[in-house]
Design an enzyme around this catalytic site. Structure first.
Site, PDB file in Angstrom:
ATOM      1  N   LYS A   1     -69.407 -33.062 -52.950  1.00  0.00           N
ATOM      2  CA  LYS A   1     -68.287 -33.003 -53.906  1.00  0.00           C
ATOM      3  C   LYS A   1     -68.820 -32.817 -55.327  1.00  0.00           C
ATOM      4  O   LYS A   1     -68.264 -32.050 -56.107  1.00  0.00           O
ATOM      5  CB  LYS A   1     -67.403 -34.257 -53.773  1.00  0.00           C
ATOM      6  CG  LYS A   1     -66.608 -34.242 -52.462  1.00  0.00           C
ATOM      7  CD  LYS A   1     -65.936 -35.563 -52.113  1.00  0.00           C
ATOM      8  CE  LYS A   1     -65.374 -35.493 -50.696  1.00  0.00           C
ATOM      9  NZ  LYS A   1     -64.850 -36.769 -50.202  1.00  0.00           N
TER      10      LYS A   1
ATOM     11  N   GLN B   1     -64.349 -42.959 -51.699  1.00  0.00           N
ATOM     12  CA  GLN B   1     -64.923 -42.447 -50.459  1.00  0.00           C
ATOM     13  C   GLN B   1     -64.785 -43.496 -49.346  1.00  0.00           C
ATOM     14  O   GLN B   1     -65.164 -44.650 -49.524  1.00  0.00           O
ATOM     15  CB  GLN B   1     -66.408 -42.099 -50.688  1.00  0.00           C
ATOM     16  CG  GLN B   1     -67.074 -41.420 -49.508  1.00  0.00           C
ATOM     17  CD  GLN B   1     -66.487 -40.042 -49.195  1.00  0.00           C
ATOM     18  OE1 GLN B   1     -66.254 -39.231 -50.085  1.00  0.00           O
ATOM     19  NE2 GLN B   1     -66.231 -39.783 -47.916  1.00  0.00           N
TER      20      GLN B   1
ATOM     21  N   ASP C   1     -56.916 -36.981 -53.553  1.00  0.00           N
ATOM     22  CA  ASP C   1     -57.094 -36.941 -52.101  1.00  0.00           C
ATOM     23  C   ASP C   1     -55.735 -36.828 -51.398  1.00  0.00           C
ATOM     24  O   ASP C   1     -55.671 -36.505 -50.210  1.00  0.00           O
ATOM     25  CB  ASP C   1     -57.774 -38.239 -51.611  1.00  0.00           C
ATOM     26  CG  ASP C   1     -59.249 -38.025 -51.293  1.00  0.00           C
ATOM     27  OD1 ASP C   1     -59.665 -36.861 -51.107  1.00  0.00           O
ATOM     28  OD2 ASP C   1     -59.990 -39.034 -51.231  1.00  0.00           O
TER      29      ASP C   1
END
Ligand code: NAD
Length: 290
Positions: free
Chosen positions: A52, A96, A119
């Site tokens: 990322k 995460q 997200d």
């Protein structure tokens, strides 16, 4: 049969995002800023966060990784999230997963301001997506939609069978494809589905997202079907330098000849997922969605 090239589509979108960021900066704005929170030392999580970071630098974003020890408390992490929610220099952030067992993923998810939830996992974004309102879409389903769009795959009136009902892949992609504009008739299969093979055989479009290597075999696929393989399983291999290789949920070699379109693993859905996260972060910087 066409093999869907996720790397190529991702590269095209990456260029478009980079060009947009360049214009944005030339107009005197600061670069879009994505923050990732990484708790503990999980190897796969570190790899994903590394990918990322690299993707951010490729498109001209600023990225920050906040690394915390596995033994931090939930209260501490909630405090960090509150700071990010309030920070005007941060456009979007992600936590995460997985988190250590003593931290509730649900409480953490619900603490994220939906305006920075790139997200697309918070209840507000999930609800907005379900209602067909502007929302940050979860990255993997959005990546699948981009592939269908790019290859001009007809979806209206088609029967789409989704295998897997997770909150991040199966359920959202099933919901999105049933919405106006995509117009699929959707069936969701899961671990309790009876005679799954005969249901999958009725799919014009089959999306495999169950996380079981090579589960979908040729006898389960209708001639001419579109097969989207989301699964990623790492298995040992004596043919690669690293000592392991990635397998999808579909037995590619025997299924591919029956398909009109199929995604490979790796190089299909995978590269699209990070691009969708970049798309969401750009939208957050532009304050386009919410
Ligand atoms: P998950 O484990 O949360 O969900 C799996 C789902 O599959 C569950 O709903 C379960 O009911 C269903 N399932 C399990 N066994 C089954 C069976 N035998 N028959 C039918 N259904 C069954 O997984 P997830 O997070 O949705 O991920 C699925 C796979 O996709 C994993 O391999 C994951 O690594 C991969 N993935 C890939 C990307 C990408 O970028 N390509 C992104 C996310 C997940």
């Amino acid at each position: 049969m066409t093999i869907i090239d996720g790397k190529e589509v991702a590269a095209k979108l990456r260029k478009e995002i980079a060009a947009d960021v360049k214009d944005w900066k030339e107009q005197g704005n600061r670069p879009p800023h994505l923050v990732a929170i990484l708790v503990g030392n999980d190897g796969a999580s570190q790899t994903y966060v590394g990918h990322k970071e690299r993707a951010c630098s490729e498109v001209g974003f600023r990225s920050t990784v906040l690394r915390f020890e596995a033994d931090i408390t939930e209260e501490f992490l909630l405090g960090e999230i509150a700071k990010l929610n309030a920070d005007p220099e941060v456009d979007g952030f992600i936590v995460q997963l997985p988190l250590p067992k003593h931290i509730s993923e649900q409480r953490i998810n619900e603490a994220i301001d939906f305006r920075k939830d790139v997200d697309g996992f918070t209840p507000v974004n999930t609800g907005r997506m379900m209602l067909g309102l502007p929302a940050y879409l979860p990255a993997t389903p959005d990546g699948i939609l981009e592939l269908l769009k790019h290859y001009k795959i007809e979806t209206a009136g088609k029967h789409c069978v989704v295998i897997g009902r997770s909150n991040i892949v199966g359920r959202p992609i099933a919901n999105l494809l049933s919405q106006k504009g995509w117009d699929c008739t959707v069936t969701i299969c899961h671990s309790r589905t009876k005679d799954l093979a005969s249901v999958v055989r009725t799919g014009d479009i089959v999306i495999a997202a169950l996380g079981k290597a090579e589960f979908v075999t040729a006898d389960m696929i209708k001639e001419g079907a579109v097969v989207i393989d989301v699964g990623i399983t790492r298995v040992p291999s004596d043919k690669t330098k690293s000592g392991w290789k990635l397998l999808g949920d579909v037995k590619f070699d025997e299924v591919a000849p029956k398909c009109s379109y199929i995604t490979p693993v790796p190089g299909g859905v995978g590269p699209m997922t990070i691009i969708s996260l970049m798309k969401n972060t750009l939208k957050a910087a532009h304050k386009e969605v919410l």
